[in-house]
Design a protein around this motif. Structure first.
Motif, short mmCIF file in Angstrom:
data_model
loop_
_atom_site.label_atom_id
_atom_site.label_comp_id
_atom_site.label_asym_id
_atom_site.label_seq_id
_atom_site.Cartn_x
_atom_site.Cartn_y
_atom_site.Cartn_z
N SER A 42 0.91 -0.86 0.21
CA SER A 42 -0.10 0.25 0.30
C SER A 42 0.35 1.02 0.22
N ARG A 43 0.36 2.67 0.02
CA ARG A 43 0.78 3.75 -0.09
C ARG A 43 1.63 3.53 1.11
N ASN A 44 0.49 3.73 1.93
CA ASN A 44 1.33 3.74 3.68
C ASN A 44 2.45 2.53 3.89
N GLU A 45 2.24 0.95 3.23
CA GLU A 45 3.23 0.78 3.45
C GLU A 45 4.28 1.24 3.35
N HIS A 46 4.99 1.66 1.63
CA HIS A 46 5.40 2.52 1.21
C HIS A 46 6.12 3.77 1.39
N ARG A 47 5.31 4.15 2.16
CA ARG A 47 6.25 5.46 3.10
C ARG A 47 6.39 5.03 3.70
N THR A 48 6.10 4.12 4.93
CA THR A 48 6.99 3.37 6.19
C THR A 48 8.43 3.32 5.60
N ALA A 49 8.70 2.15 4.49
CA ALA A 49 9.14 1.39 4.19
C ALA A 49 10.32 2.94 3.57
N MET A 50 10.14 3.55 3.00
CA MET A 50 10.83 5.28 2.93
C MET A 50 11.56 5.76 3.69
N ALA A 51 11.05 5.73 4.98
CA ALA A 51 11.36 6.64 5.68
C ALA A 51 12.36 5.68 6.06
N VAL A 52 12.12 4.27 6.16
CA VAL A 52 12.68 2.69 6.96
C VAL A 52 14.62 3.13 6.48
N LEU A 53 14.61 3.48 4.91
CA LEU A 53 15.41 3.31 4.25
C LEU A 53 15.96 4.90 4.14
N ALA A 54 15.23 6.04 4.76
CA ALA A 54 15.99 7.63 4.25
C ALA A 54 17.37 7.27 5.96
N GLN A 55 16.88 6.87 6.85
CA GLN A 55 16.92 6.63 8.30
C GLN A 55 18.10 6.34 8.49
N SER A 56 18.52 5.05 7.25
CA SER A 56 19.92 4.11 7.39
C SER A 56 20.40 4.21 6.43
N ASP A 57 19.74 5.70 5.46
CA ASP A 57 20.75 6.09 4.96
C ASP A 57 21.85 6.94 5.28
N ALA A 58 20.10 7.56 6.29
CA ALA A 58 21.29 8.50 7.36
C ALA A 58 22.40 8.65 8.26
N ARG A 59 22.38 7.05 8.80
CA ARG A 59 23.14 6.76 9.73
C ARG A 59 24.19 6.33 8.47
N THR A 60 23.95 5.79 7.22
CA THR A 60 25.39 5.13 6.61
C THR A 60 26.04 6.60 5.76
N HIS A 61 25.47 7.36 5.51
CA HIS A 61 26.19 8.34 4.56
C HIS A 61 24.90 10.23 5.14
N PRO A 62 25.82 10.20 5.88
CA PRO A 62 26.29 11.51 7.12
C PRO A 62 25.93 12.54 6.40
N LEU A 63 24.87 13.67 6.66
CA LEU A 63 25.40 14.72 5.86
C LEU A 63 26.33 15.27 6.86
N ARG A 64 27.17 16.41 6.34
CA ARG A 64 28.25 17.17 6.65
C ARG A 64 28.01 18.79 6.21
N VAL A 65 28.18 19.27 6.98
CA VAL A 65 27.48 21.29 7.22
C VAL A 65 28.59 21.21 6.77
N PRO A 66 29.71 22.20 5.86
CA PRO A 66 30.81 22.96 6.11
C PRO A 66 31.07 24.02 6.99
N ALA A 67 32.40 23.65 7.72
CA ALA A 67 32.98 25.10 8.16
C ALA A 67 32.76 26.44 7.88
N GLU A 68 32.01 27.27 8.13
CA GLU A 68 31.50 28.89 7.59
C GLU A 68 33.58 29.61 7.55
#
Length: 68
Positions: A42-68
């Motif tokens: 379902s669309r809800n299952e898709h949304r949930t799975a995408m959120a899990v993927l995003a969390q996993s990706d954030a842990r694996t490849h965290p975004l870095r903010v450049p120093a000013e």
């Protein structure tokens, strides 16, 4: 990457052409989209799975903010 290109370029031209004709491997997002489109999830299952993927990706490849 140099290793992959070295092994690829060392192959015969006919083999390189057949490898280039292969479709790209499916990614998780595309696989999930296909499941929604075919009604396997379902669309809800898709949304949930995408959120899990995003969390996993954030842990694996965290975004870095450049120093000013």
């Amino acid at each position: 990457m140099a290793l992959a290109s070295t092994s690829f370029s060392g192959r015969p031209a006919s083999e390189r052409a057949s490898l280039m004709a292969l479709p790209p491997p499916p990614d998780a997002e595309g696989e999930l989209l296909g499941q929604v489109m075919t009604g396997k999830i379902s669309r809800n299952e898709h949304r949930t799975a995408m959120a899990v993927l995003a969390q996993s990706d954030a842990r694996t490849h965290p975004l870095r903010v450049p120093a000013e």
